[in-house]
Design a protein around this motif. Structure first.
Motif, PDB file in Angstrom:
ATOM      1  N   VAL A 102      -2.855  -0.777   2.343  1.00  0.00           N
ATOM      2  CA  VAL A 102      -1.369  -0.376   1.817  1.00  0.00           C
ATOM      3  C   VAL A 102      -0.306   0.094   2.801  1.00  0.00           C
ATOM      4  CG1 VAL A 102      -1.014   1.779   0.277  1.00  0.00           C
ATOM      5  CG2 VAL A 102      -3.141   0.858  -0.004  1.00  0.00           C
ATOM      6  N   ALA A 107       3.063   4.283  -1.160  1.00  0.00           N
ATOM      7  CA  ALA A 107       2.424   4.410  -2.447  1.00  0.00           C
ATOM      8  C   ALA A 107       3.353   5.641  -2.947  1.00  0.00           C
ATOM      9  CB  ALA A 107       1.138   5.353  -1.828  1.00  0.00           C
ATOM     10  N   LEU A 155       0.361   2.054  -5.941  1.00  0.00           N
ATOM     11  CA  LEU A 155       0.079   1.347  -4.479  1.00  0.00           C
ATOM     12  C   LEU A 155       0.771   0.107  -4.133  1.00  0.00           C
ATOM     13  CD1 LEU A 155      -3.534   2.219  -3.922  1.00  0.00           C
ATOM     14  CD2 LEU A 155      -1.796   3.841  -3.624  1.00  0.00           C
TER      15      LEU A 155
END
Length: 487
Positions: free
Chosen positions: A39, A42, A47
């Motif tokens: 990731v 976010a 995400l």
């Protein structure tokens, strides 16, 4: 996402999994040859991965991100604390952020709890609860009370103590020789699999409680320190809600035999099920309580152990000291973030939204999935729901463990162009077989987002079970329904 399965030789004789960009990873992920998707940002419910894919976070991790990602108010609170100081040793110094967080949470119990101690993870909190139980009975001059009664299928953590309480056989087996032996288990209330045909709810509760009483007698009532349970079960069994009257009866049994009641609300607590504490809907309060995930909402590693005045009085009358602590306990920065999360939940009346959107989620799941040939049960409370999968709907027979149904569902969700993150659970039935997924969105979710989650979930389930190895899907003539809900 085939690159997640790649391996890379680093030139030093070592081979590591590679990330989406082909770079070697030096983190030991659960699957050594398959690094987790990376990731890079976010915000809110979404995400963004390194490869540009956007994932709708339908679970907030394991029911953690209770106000969504990237909240600027929490970021500000954290920075303000860092400008003062980041760390002081909790066994030597106090800090205002930790004091304020403890006061906030203890006060939220309405006088039931008296003190708190703050740690970093749910496993740590459960471990501390076990040690506190031991110290309580030593200080009460009852050192023989070393036995814990927990519930079958439970998961209470991954440290050796908390894992000892967990009857999750697939997780326990490699570490069995290291675990403590003073633990036994009774049945977990399960209205789908445990209640007998023709048995009333009241009769089922009576049978469950009689089993607990018999276990106290078998072990020896004077040897039992505590009965331990998740108020609403979490990832291990998938959001099982106890039938009415169960926890009141359990409380009575503990009082009858002089044992403590420990309620593990690491996953279901701090608003997830529609009240600040899940036990507040049961009419029975614990002596010791553990909290974690929705306490800080992922903005810091924070867990908490709460105890009532009876426990405090025993400590004061005994040695006057709880011989326990962690280097990063009561961490000022983490506590500042957690306190701001709790202030936002109160100010924005998010528990009202948990109950309102929880009802919408329940109706949407039932409408979309109840007739599916491989959906056995849909259960939960508030914004904490599980869908259990079965091979045969009539007999409730689970799929063989080697099919990995819950993991397939999770991976199929991540592989879609419009990805969705779902939390898988396996061993639902006996610790080895049985599959479910959790849906646990943030407390500030909107009606439109609820509908999107259920629609994507339904599409993912449809994709997985359309495979040729699931002939009952095609034979049933089941077709994906449009999600229809009422506000």
């Amino acid at each position: 996402m085939a690159s997640l399965f790649a391996t890379t030789n680093n030139g030093d004789g070592h081979t590591n999994g590679a990330d989406d960009s082909g770079n070697p990873t030096y983190i030991l992920y659960p699957n050594i040859q398959r690094p987790n998707p990376k990731v890079v940002s976010a915000k809110g419910l979404y995400l963004t991965l390194e490869n540009g894919q956007v994932i709708l976070d339908g679970t907030g991790g394991p029911a953690v991100a209770c106000i969504g990602h990237g909240n600027v108010e929490v970021q500000k609170a954290v920075m303000e604390q860092m400008e003062k100081f980041s760390y002081v040793h909790p066994l030597s110094y106090a800090n205002a952020s930790a004091e304020a967080l403890a006061r906030w949470v203890v006060t939220s119990t309405g006088g039931v709890m008296a003190k708190a101690t703050i740690m970093g993870s749910g496993s740590e909190a459960v471990e501390a609860a076990m040690k506190l139980t031991r110290q309580y009975f030593v200080d009460k001059n009852q050192p023989e009370r070393i036995h814990f009664i927990a519930r079958k299928g439970a998961f209470h953590g991954t440290t050796l103590g908390s894992l000892s309480l967990s009857e999750k056989l697939g997780l326990r087996s490699p570490f069995q020789p290291l675990l403590i032996n003073h633990v036994s288990w009774v049945s977990t209330p399960n209205m789908y699999r445990g209640k007998l045909s023709g048995e009333s709810t009241e009769e089922y509760v009576t049978r469950l409680v009689e089993e607990i009483r018999e276990e106290f007698q078998r072990v020896g009532p004077s040897k039992v320190g505590a009965f331990v349970a998740e108020t609403v079960t979490g990832s291990s069994l998938g959001c099982l809600v106890a039938p009415p009257g169960y926890f009141k009866a359990v409380r009575s049994v503990c009082d009858e035999f002089g044992a403590l009641l420990i309620l593990d609300e690491v996953m279901c607590g701090m608003g997830r099920t529609g009240s600040t504490h899940a036990w507040q809907q049961e009419g029975a309060a614990p002596d010791i309580q553990t909290l974690a995930k929705s306490l800080a909402g992922g903005y810091g590693p924070v867990s908490m152990l709460l105890m009532n005045q009876k426990i405090v009085d025993a400590l004061v009358a005994g040695g006057g000291y709880f011989n326990h602590g962690h280097t990063h306990g009561s961490h000022a920065v983490a506590c500042a973030g957690a306190l701001q999360v709790q202030k936002i939940i109160l100010r924005d009346r998010l528990l009202e939204n948990v109950n309102l959107m929880g009802k919408r989620l329940e109706l949407a799941l039932q409408s979309a999935l109840r007739d599916h040939p491989h959906i056995g049960d849909i259960r939960g409370r508030g914004l904490f729901w599980a869908v259990e999968f079965v091979e045969d709907k009539e007999t409730r027979k689970p799929f063989p463990a080697n099919l990995g149904i819950s993991r397939r569902i999770q991976q199929a969700g991540l592989n879609r162009p419009q990805g969705i993150s779902l939390y898988p659970g396996s061993g639902t039935v006996d610790g080895y077989v049985g599959d479910h997924v959790l849906i646990s969105p943030p407390f500030n979710i909107t009606p439109e987002e609820i509908d999107t989650i259920v629609l994507l979930l339904t599409q993912v389930i449809d994709d997985v079970f359309q495979a040729a190895e699931f002939p009952k899907m095609k034979a049933s003539g089941w077709a994906m329904k449009l999600v229809e809900t009422k506000s």
